[in-house]
Design a protein around this motif. Structure first.
Motif, PDB file in Angstrom:
ATOM      1  N   VAL A  19       0.859  -1.178   0.000  1.00 39.41           N
ATOM      2  CA  VAL A  19       0.000   0.000   0.000  1.00 39.41           C
ATOM      3  C   VAL A  19       0.901   1.235   0.000  1.00 39.41           C
ATOM      4  CG1 VAL A  19      -1.724   1.329   1.261  1.00 39.41           C
ATOM      5  CG2 VAL A  19      -1.889  -1.160   1.185  1.00 39.41           C
ATOM      6  N   LYS A  20       0.676   2.145  -0.956  1.00 39.69           N
ATOM      7  CA  LYS A  20       1.484   3.364  -1.029  1.00 39.69           C
ATOM      8  C   LYS A  20       0.652   4.575  -0.622  1.00 39.69           C
ATOM      9  CE  LYS A  20       4.581   1.691  -4.657  1.00 39.69           C
ATOM     10  NZ  LYS A  20       5.155   1.962  -6.007  1.00 39.69           N
ATOM     11  N   VAL A  21       1.301   5.492   0.073  1.00 44.64           N
ATOM     12  CA  VAL A  21       0.639   6.718   0.537  1.00 44.64           C
ATOM     13  C   VAL A  21       1.445   7.909   0.024  1.00 44.64           C
ATOM     14  CG1 VAL A  21      -0.135   8.037   2.537  1.00 44.64           C
ATOM     15  CG2 VAL A  21      -0.246   5.535   2.575  1.00 44.64           C
ATOM     16  N   TYR A  22       0.734   8.902  -0.554  1.00 43.91           N
ATOM     17  CA  TYR A  22       1.390  10.073  -1.131  1.00 43.91           C
ATOM     18  C   TYR A  22       0.877  11.346  -0.467  1.00 43.91           C
ATOM     19  CZ  TYR A  22       2.938   7.017  -4.922  1.00 43.91           C
ATOM     20  OH  TYR A  22       3.515   6.010  -5.655  1.00 43.91           O
ATOM     21  N   ILE A  23       1.789  12.273  -0.234  1.00 43.19           N
ATOM     22  CA  ILE A  23       1.440  13.645   0.160  1.00 43.19           C
ATOM     23  C   ILE A  23       1.097  14.398  -1.127  1.00 43.19           C
ATOM     24  CG2 ILE A  23       2.304  15.790   1.175  1.00 43.19           C
ATOM     25  CD1 ILE A  23       1.926  13.573   3.203  1.00 43.19           C
ATOM     26  N   CYS A  24      -0.090  15.015  -1.201  1.00 45.93           N
ATOM     27  CA  CYS A  24      -0.556  15.634  -2.449  1.00 45.93           C
ATOM     28  C   CYS A  24      -1.068  17.049  -2.190  1.00 45.93           C
ATOM     29  CB  CYS A  24      -1.684  14.809  -3.064  1.00 45.93           C
ATOM     30  SG  CYS A  24      -1.194  13.158  -3.581  1.00 45.93           S
ATOM     31  N   ASP A  25      -1.151  17.813  -3.280  1.00 44.74           N
ATOM     32  CA  ASP A  25      -1.815  19.107  -3.205  1.00 44.74           C
ATOM     33  C   ASP A  25      -3.322  18.915  -3.408  1.00 44.74           C
ATOM     34  OD1 ASP A  25      -2.205  18.760  -5.938  1.00 44.74           O
ATOM     35  OD2 ASP A  25      -0.726  20.251  -6.546  1.00 44.74           O
ATOM     36  N   THR A  26      -4.043  20.000  -3.616  1.00 45.95           N
ATOM     37  CA  THR A  26      -5.500  19.934  -3.767  1.00 45.95           C
ATOM     38  C   THR A  26      -5.927  19.057  -4.927  1.00 45.95           C
ATOM     39  OG1 THR A  26      -5.654  22.168  -2.872  1.00 45.95           O
ATOM     40  CG2 THR A  26      -7.579  21.349  -4.061  1.00 45.95           C
ATOM     41  N   PHE A  27      -5.070  18.972  -5.961  1.00 43.98           N
ATOM     42  CA  PHE A  27      -5.443  18.263  -7.183  1.00 43.98           C
ATOM     43  C   PHE A  27      -4.687  16.931  -7.325  1.00 43.98           C
ATOM     44  CE2 PHE A  27      -5.651  22.893  -7.846  1.00 43.98           C
ATOM     45  CZ  PHE A  27      -7.015  23.020  -7.946  1.00 43.98           C
ATOM     46  N   TYR A  28      -4.284  16.364  -6.206  1.00 44.77           N
ATOM     47  CA  TYR A  28      -3.653  15.041  -6.157  1.00 44.77           C
ATOM     48  C   TYR A  28      -2.338  14.981  -6.933  1.00 44.77           C
ATOM     49  CZ  TYR A  28      -8.079  13.713  -4.119  1.00 44.77           C
ATOM     50  OH  TYR A  28      -9.177  13.646  -3.300  1.00 44.77           O
ATOM     51  N   ASN A  29      -1.638  16.108  -7.009  1.00 47.57           N
ATOM     52  CA  ASN A  29      -0.263  16.100  -7.500  1.00 47.57           C
ATOM     53  C   ASN A  29       0.656  15.812  -6.314  1.00 47.57           C
ATOM     54  OD1 ASN A  29      -0.732  17.112 -10.302  1.00 47.57           O
ATOM     55  ND2 ASN A  29      -1.490  18.902  -9.205  1.00 47.57           N
ATOM     56  N   PRO A  30       1.499  14.789  -6.399  1.00 47.74           N
ATOM     57  CA  PRO A  30       2.411  14.512  -5.290  1.00 47.74           C
ATOM     58  C   PRO A  30       3.270  15.737  -4.971  1.00 47.74           C
ATOM     59  CG  PRO A  30       2.372  12.655  -6.797  1.00 47.74           C
ATOM     60  CD  PRO A  30       1.598  13.763  -7.464  1.00 47.74           C
ATOM     61  N   THR A  31       3.341  16.070  -3.693  1.00 48.19           N
ATOM     62  CA  THR A  31       4.142  17.206  -3.249  1.00 48.19           C
ATOM     63  C   THR A  31       4.875  16.767  -1.993  1.00 48.19           C
ATOM     64  OG1 THR A  31       4.065  19.563  -2.717  1.00 48.19           O
ATOM     65  CG2 THR A  31       2.204  18.237  -1.969  1.00 48.19           C
ATOM     66  N   ASN A  32       5.232  17.675  -1.127  1.00 51.41           N
ATOM     67  CA  ASN A  32       5.949  17.282   0.083  1.00 51.41           C
ATOM     68  C   ASN A  32       5.490  18.112   1.272  1.00 51.41           C
ATOM     69  OD1 ASN A  32       7.729  19.758   0.112  1.00 51.41           O
ATOM     70  ND2 ASN A  32       8.333  18.859  -1.851  1.00 51.41           N
ATOM     71  N   CYS A  33       5.761  17.565   2.443  1.00 51.37           N
ATOM     72  CA  CYS A  33       5.410  18.233   3.694  1.00 51.37           C
ATOM     73  C   CYS A  33       6.273  17.627   4.793  1.00 51.37           C
ATOM     74  CB  CYS A  33       3.934  18.034   4.008  1.00 51.37           C
ATOM     75  SG  CYS A  33       3.434  18.632   5.638  1.00 51.37           S
ATOM     76  N   GLU A  34       6.955  18.441   5.522  1.00 53.47           N
ATOM     77  CA  GLU A  34       7.803  17.938   6.593  1.00 53.47           C
ATOM     78  C   GLU A  34       6.971  17.620   7.831  1.00 53.47           C
ATOM     79  OE1 GLU A  34      11.004  20.563   7.383  1.00 53.47           O
ATOM     80  OE2 GLU A  34      11.855  20.401   5.357  1.00 53.47           O
ATOM     81  N   GLY A  35       7.349  16.518   8.489  1.00 51.37           N
ATOM     82  CA  GLY A  35       6.771  16.205   9.793  1.00 51.37           C
ATOM     83  C   GLY A  35       5.441  15.504   9.781  1.00 51.37           C
ATOM     84  N   GLU A  36       5.029  14.937   8.646  1.00 55.58           N
ATOM     85  CA  GLU A  36       3.745  14.224   8.607  1.00 55.58           C
ATOM     86  C   GLU A  36       3.968  12.762   8.977  1.00 55.58           C
ATOM     87  OE1 GLU A  36       0.773  13.991   9.236  1.00 55.58           O
ATOM     88  OE2 GLU A  36      -0.216  14.944   7.513  1.00 55.58           O
ATOM     89  N   THR A  37       3.090  12.212   9.815  1.00 56.31           N
ATOM     90  CA  THR A  37       3.152  10.816  10.260  1.00 56.31           C
ATOM     91  C   THR A  37       1.865  10.122   9.843  1.00 56.31           C
ATOM     92  OG1 THR A  37       4.511  11.438  12.163  1.00 56.31           O
ATOM     93  CG2 THR A  37       3.439   9.284  12.231  1.00 56.31           C
TER      94      THR A  37
END
Length: 551
Positions: A274-292
């Protein structure tokens, strides 16, 4: 001497004068210019037979961008040349000597008008129009925007040289390589040289915008626009078989926003990724520090690791404990959580329970029963089972079968003509599970293995009009078969070549339909059958058998 002569000419040549040229002209159309070389006293420099360069006042120094040809040839001080100016502006023509640019001449201003509308051109904020050129625009740097952010672009209708034209009655519409783009509506040109439009792109990739005219069959595309992902706003969970659908604007969760393809079914207690992605509003993979991130489900399941700290994406190994359709799974972080994804968990055969006869009489049908069990030792209903006899002369009634609602598959097994001490091996397979079973085949009459001939039914003709003759050959050989009537006459003769059916090593059989060599049914009586087997010059089989035919 020649150098001195040329130097003398340029010392006396003072200036050029355009004596013939238009006051107005269409850009891109050919027109005639006539230029005369003069001395300083105003006399024609008749001895000037050389080249001069042409340019416009809009060209840079020592450049001729907007006029061609950019040279003229003088004969006896006069040059006549057809030229084309591509820039639609008010400008002057210039003639000059390349080595001495101070020797030059210039026309009065000429008004050059745009030609007929031929092209569309679209300019991003990073581009400027290059009117009068063959390429149309100049870019100072690659243009990039963030997904979903508005930007403006300008559209011109131009002639072949990208001079804007005043166009009335032309309507343009827009397309994009980004299927989720927000584009302007159809818009008419109302005597404007250009129009400015606003739009935004959603998919974080290199994309283009297309402009098309409705009446003039004009079309153009933008240079590639670099669309960058925007800030973190959503988490997306991807199951096996699914792919990210970047730029998606869908909001209804049953439509699976941000995904394409259906998830592949998984199996009980078998781990899958199972893969999990950090995305913007339109489901473009982006990044974010400190997410668990952790996983959740409404059903019994397990996964590892217990959580992941991610900047952009991460993976879990997950498995479900029981079968069922539409089992839910979702991911949750400190700030966001995914919508619930659904997938089907199927059973896979891990074990067999097999019931079968250990010994079976030749010609008698037996039953093989197989129960398919999953990893939880539960029967699997309506599941595919494959049967294949991989050794021996037996046959199964169905090579492909399905279990019933109780997880049970049943097929029939039969061996009519076994070899001596034959054990048939049957391969049973369901999913990745395989198992081999053996069934010993007991011959009806073991005297066949002592060189005798067996026939059944005998007598024949009462219930059936044929008889099966069985005999055993220690090795393959040529066979001669003779059938005699009650008076000792041969009524049928059959020769069988070595390794053909009836002349092979082991148990063989021959079916006689109680007809003679003329294909006529034989009368009632006692008939003798003789079978001989010869290998090279040695006789390895020779025996007779009596048959009673009764109609």
């Amino acid at each position: 001497m020649n150098y001195l002569f040329i130097l003398l000419i340029f010392q006396q040549l003072s200036y050029f004068e355009f004596v013939e040229y238009p006051e107005e002209q269409i850009a891109g159309d050919t027109f005639l210019v006539k230029i005369v070389a003069f001395e300083s006293n105003g006399d024609t420099c008749w001895y000037f037979n050389d080249i001069a360069n042409l340019a416009t006042t809009k060209d840079g120094r020592y450049r001729s961008v907007f006029i061609y040809p950019n040279q003229v040839y003088f004969q006896r001080g006069v040059a006549t040349q057809k030229v084309v100016v591509t820039l639609a502006e008010t400008l002057s023509l210039i003639a000059y000597v390349p080595s001495r640019p101070e020797i030059m001449g210039r026309t009065q201003t000429i008004e050059f008008y745009p030609n007929y509308p031929k092209k569309l051109i679209i300019l991003s904020p990073a581009e400027t129009l290059a009117a009068g050129s063959s390429f149309g625009k100049i870019s100072s740097f690659p243009f990039s925007i963030k997904a979903g952010e508005n930007f403006s672009f300008r559209v011109y209708i131009t002639d072949n040289w990208f001079n804007p034209t005043n166009t009335t009655g032309e309507t343009v519409y827009f397309k994009s390589t980004d299927s989720f783009a927000s584009l302007p509506a159809e818009t008419p040109f109302l005597a404007n040289e250009s129009l400015v439009f606003n739009c935004n792109l959603k998919t974080a990739e290199k994309k283009k915008i297309y402009v098309l005219s409705k009446t003039g069959n004009l079309t153009t595309d933008s240079t590639e626009i670099i669309v960058l992902p925007n800030v973190y706003n959503k988490i997306l969970l991807i199951l096996p078989g699914e792919e990210i659908r970047k730029g998606d604007t869908t909001t209804l969760t049953f439509l699976k926003p941000g995904k394409r393809n259906l998830p592949n079914p998984q199996y009980v207690k078998e781990p899958f990724l199972v893969k999990v992605y950090i995305c913007d509003t339109f489901y473009n993979p982006t990044n974010c520090e400190g997410e668990t991130i952790k996983l959740f489900s409404d059903y019994s399941f397990s996964y590892s690791p217990d959580f992941i700290a991610i900047n952009d994406s991460g993976s879990f190994l997950c498995s479900f404990d029981s079968t069922g359709e539409n089992q839910t799974i979702w991911a949750k972080g400190k700030y966001k959580e995914t919508y619930r994804s659904k997938l089907n968990i199927l059973s896979k055969t891990k074990f067999f329970e097999i019931f079968k006869p250990d010994t079976l009489l030749a010609g008698k049908e037996g039953e093989i029963e197989v129960i398919c069990l999953d990893t939880n030792q539960k029967p699997i209903p309506f599941h595919k089972v494959i049967y294949k006899v991989i050794k021996g002369n037996g046959q199964v009634s169905d090579t492909l079968d399905y279990t019933d609602e109780f997880g049970v598959s049943r097929v029939k097994f039969l061996c009519q003509y076994p070899n001596f001490n034959e054990v048939d091996t049957i391969l049973i397979k369901s999913d990745e599970k395989e198992e081999k079973i053996g069934i010993y085949i007991e011959a009806k009459d073991t005297t066949i293995f002592k060189g005798r001939i067996i026939g059944f039914p005998n007598p024949t003709g009462i219930e059936t009009d044929s008889i099966i003759l069985m005999y055993y050959l220690p090795k393959a050989c040529d066979i001669n078969l003779f059938i005699y009537d009650p008076f000792g006459n041969i009524i049928l003769e059959k020769k069988i070549r070595r390794d053909e059916m009836g002349a092979q090593s082991g148990v063989n059989y021959f079916i006689w339909n109680c007809k003679d060599k003329n294909n006529k049914k034989v009368p009632n009586g006692l008939y003798n059958i003789r079978i001989t087997g010869i290998s090279h010059t040695k006789k390895i089989f020779d025996n007779t058998y009596r048959i009673l035919v009764v109609w």
